[in-house]
Design an enzyme around this catalytic site. Structure first.
Site, PDB file in Angstrom:
ATOM      1  N   LYS A 167      26.035 -51.764   1.107  1.00 39.20           N
ATOM      2  CA  LYS A 167      27.116 -51.241   0.275  1.00 39.20           C
ATOM      3  C   LYS A 167      28.379 -50.998   1.108  1.00 39.20           C
ATOM      4  O   LYS A 167      28.889 -51.928   1.705  1.00 39.20           O
ATOM      5  CB  LYS A 167      26.608 -49.989  -0.448  1.00 39.20           C
ATOM      6  N   ASP A 197      20.244 -39.611   1.056  1.00 38.41           N
ATOM      7  CA  ASP A 197      20.749 -40.982   0.913  1.00 38.41           C
ATOM      8  C   ASP A 197      22.262 -40.878   0.717  1.00 38.41           C
ATOM      9  O   ASP A 197      22.748 -40.415  -0.312  1.00 38.41           O
ATOM     10  CB  ASP A 197      20.072 -41.659  -0.283  1.00 38.41           C
TER      11      ASP A 197
HETATM   12  O1  P1T Z   1      19.473 -52.861  -1.980  1.00 36.21           O
HETATM   13  P1  P1T Z   1      19.075 -52.175  -0.705  1.00 36.21           P
HETATM   14  O2  P1T Z   1      19.944 -52.492   0.475  1.00 36.21           O
HETATM   15  O3  P1T Z   1      17.623 -52.311  -0.408  1.00 36.21           O
HETATM   16  O4  P1T Z   1      19.360 -50.603  -0.932  1.00 36.21           O
HETATM   17  C1  P1T Z   1      18.659 -49.829  -1.854  1.00 36.21           C
HETATM   18  C2  P1T Z   1      19.498 -48.645  -2.290  1.00 36.21           C
HETATM   19  C3  P1T Z   1      19.274 -47.415  -1.691  1.00 36.21           C
HETATM   20  N1  P1T Z   1      19.995 -46.336  -2.024  1.00 36.21           N
HETATM   21  C4  P1T Z   1      20.972 -46.408  -2.947  1.00 36.21           C
HETATM   22  C5  P1T Z   1      21.751 -45.192  -3.292  1.00 36.21           C
HETATM   23  C6  P1T Z   1      21.266 -47.631  -3.575  1.00 36.21           C
HETATM   24  O5  P1T Z   1      22.250 -47.664  -4.485  1.00 36.21           O
HETATM   25  C7  P1T Z   1      20.500 -48.774  -3.241  1.00 36.21           C
HETATM   26  C8  P1T Z   1      20.742 -50.110  -3.888  1.00 36.21           C
HETATM   27  N2  P1T Z   1      21.489 -50.054  -5.050  1.00 36.21           N
HETATM   28  C9  P1T Z   1      21.847 -51.118  -5.813  1.00 36.21           C
HETATM   29  C10 P1T Z   1      21.504 -52.385  -5.527  1.00 36.21           C
HETATM   30  C11 P1T Z   1      22.664 -50.814  -7.001  1.00 36.21           C
HETATM   31  O6  P1T Z   1      23.294 -51.717  -7.589  1.00 36.21           O
HETATM   32  O7  P1T Z   1      22.715 -49.631  -7.361  1.00 36.21           O
END
Ligand code: P1T
Length: 381
Positions: free
Chosen positions: A195, A170
């Site tokens: 992000k 990831d």
């Molecule tokens: O929120 P989403 O687009 O489904 O992504 C999930 C996700 C996957 N991998 C990592 C490293 C992440 O940080 C996240 C989502 N994280 C947040 C919403 C947060 O505030 O950390």
């Protein structure tokens, strides 16, 4: 071609119908066919959409992969990659991940017969030791959310390659601008495009990027069959985001270093987690594996009272979940992003009640620091 050029041009051919320089948002569910079995390669928009395909080509180029698949969220992307597996398979996971990733594995996928072992993946030999005959995948985040631990991707890839299992990384926190896991030996890269890739806190999305021909065919099938695709509008927003990824990441990194340094020198801050600081235990690995340190950091205030004090005293920084947008966001992992991780485990990982996480934005660093300085002034020592 180099990164910023690829970001702006890969997948961005002028529209074949009009010459539009910006890929149009093909807001359609289906395509007219000339006759039975006669069409332009587009049949139904869950299966193919030109806007999504353009984004997928862009993301594949940025990560140096042969193909990419865009999903409705980061979690949908991670769910899709796990469905490459089947009941009875075992996965080794870095013990610190986004709380939602742990929740997906622990509360949903376990029910379908997948088994997970969580290890301190800062130590590659612990990953190797956790591998069982049924292990089919290693899944890691690096740097981890929120304590910024690193996984040596090349070292873990050496194990996974030798054992014939997939390594999924990831790469949400670094983005391909600072870290390209496929080049380090990973098999599949996962992203929450929500992000840095999108970068403007106005879209939820996810993506997978990979090289293996058979897994590409399997994921194309899964993306269509399970159907958690990214919409045309969101695909367009993420493409708009990646065009400025290089300039944004440079600024996130510059600001991240300044804010981390400020916090490290602040008498009321107990500890700062930022790979760019010399005090980070894996600073040397960070320099080797990443081209920068990015804009994510966490710091220890010592108590829930102190954390609450900072989170409620800031004015410029916004108290919110998520990260990677142009604006600085501040959050409390223990009760927000990592609430689904059991308390004992949270404390073991350093996700204490006093931990505060910042996604340093691209405002002027002086303003972010002034805001934090003011908020920290109220804390108990
Ligand atoms: O929120 P989403 O687009 O489904 O992504 C999930 C996700 C996957 N991998 C990592 C490293 C992440 O940080 C996240 C989502 N994280 C947040 C919403 C947060 O505030 O950390």
């Amino acid at each position: 071609m180099k990164f910023a050029t690829i970001a702006i041009h890969a997948g961005q051919e002028p529209d074949s119908a009009t010459g539009a320089v910006s890929v149009p948002i093909y807001q359609t569910s289906t395509y007219a066919q000339e006759g039975l079995g006669k069409h332009k390669g587009y049949e139904y928009a869950r299966t193919q959409n030109p806007t999504r395909l353009a984004l997928e080509a862009n993301l594949a180029a940025l990560e140096g992969g042969a193909a990419s698949f865009a999903f409705a969220s980061g979690m949908a992307a991670i769910h899709a990659v796990m469905t490459l597996l089947q009941a009875g398979d075992h996965v080794v996971v870095s013990d610190n991940t986004y709380g939602g990733t742990f929740r997906l594995f622990d509360k949903i996928l376990k029910k379908f017969g997948l088994a997970f072992t969580y290890v301190d993946a800062r130590e590659p030999h612990l990953v190797e030791e956790a591998v069982q005959p049924e292990t089919r995948m290693v899944f890691v985040e690096t740097p981890t959310n929120p304590v910024m631990s690193l996984v040596d991707i090349a070292a873990v890839a050496e194990t996974t390659r030798r054992r014939g299992i997939r390594l999924v990384v990831d790469n949400t926190f670094m983005s391909p601008f600072f870290q390209r896991p496929l080049e380090l030996g990973a098999d599949i890269v996962a992203h929450s495009t929500t992000k840095y890739l999108n970068g403007h806190s106005d879209s939820i999305g996810g993506a997978l990027i990979l090289n293996d021909k058979e897994d590409i065919l399997r994921l194309a099938f899964i993306q269509n069959a399970a159907g958690a695709i990214l919409s045309p509008m969101d695909s367009w927003l993420v493409m708009r985001g990646t065009k400025t990824l290089a300039v944004r990441m440079r600024q996130h990194d510059g600001n991240g270093r300044l804010v981390a340094q400020f916090l490290a020198e602040h008498p009321r801050v107990k500890k700062v987690y930022y790979p760019g600081l010399k005090s980070h235990p894996q600073h040397e690995l960070a320099k080797r594996q990443m081209a920068g340190f990015g804009g994510m950091l966490s710091f220890e205030t010592g108590s829930l009272k102190n954390a609450k004090g900072v989170l409620e005293a800031v004015r410029l920084c916004t108290l919110a979940e998520s990260l990677g947008g142009v604006e600085t966001l501040i959050s409390h992992p223990a009760t927000m992003t990592h609430a689904s991780v059991p308390e004992v485990e949270r404390n073991r990982l350093g996700i204490t009640d006093g931990l505060v996480r910042i996604s340093v934005g691209i405002e002027d660093a002086e303003d972010i620091i002034a805001d934090l300085d003011n908020a920290l002034a109220h804390l108990d020592r």
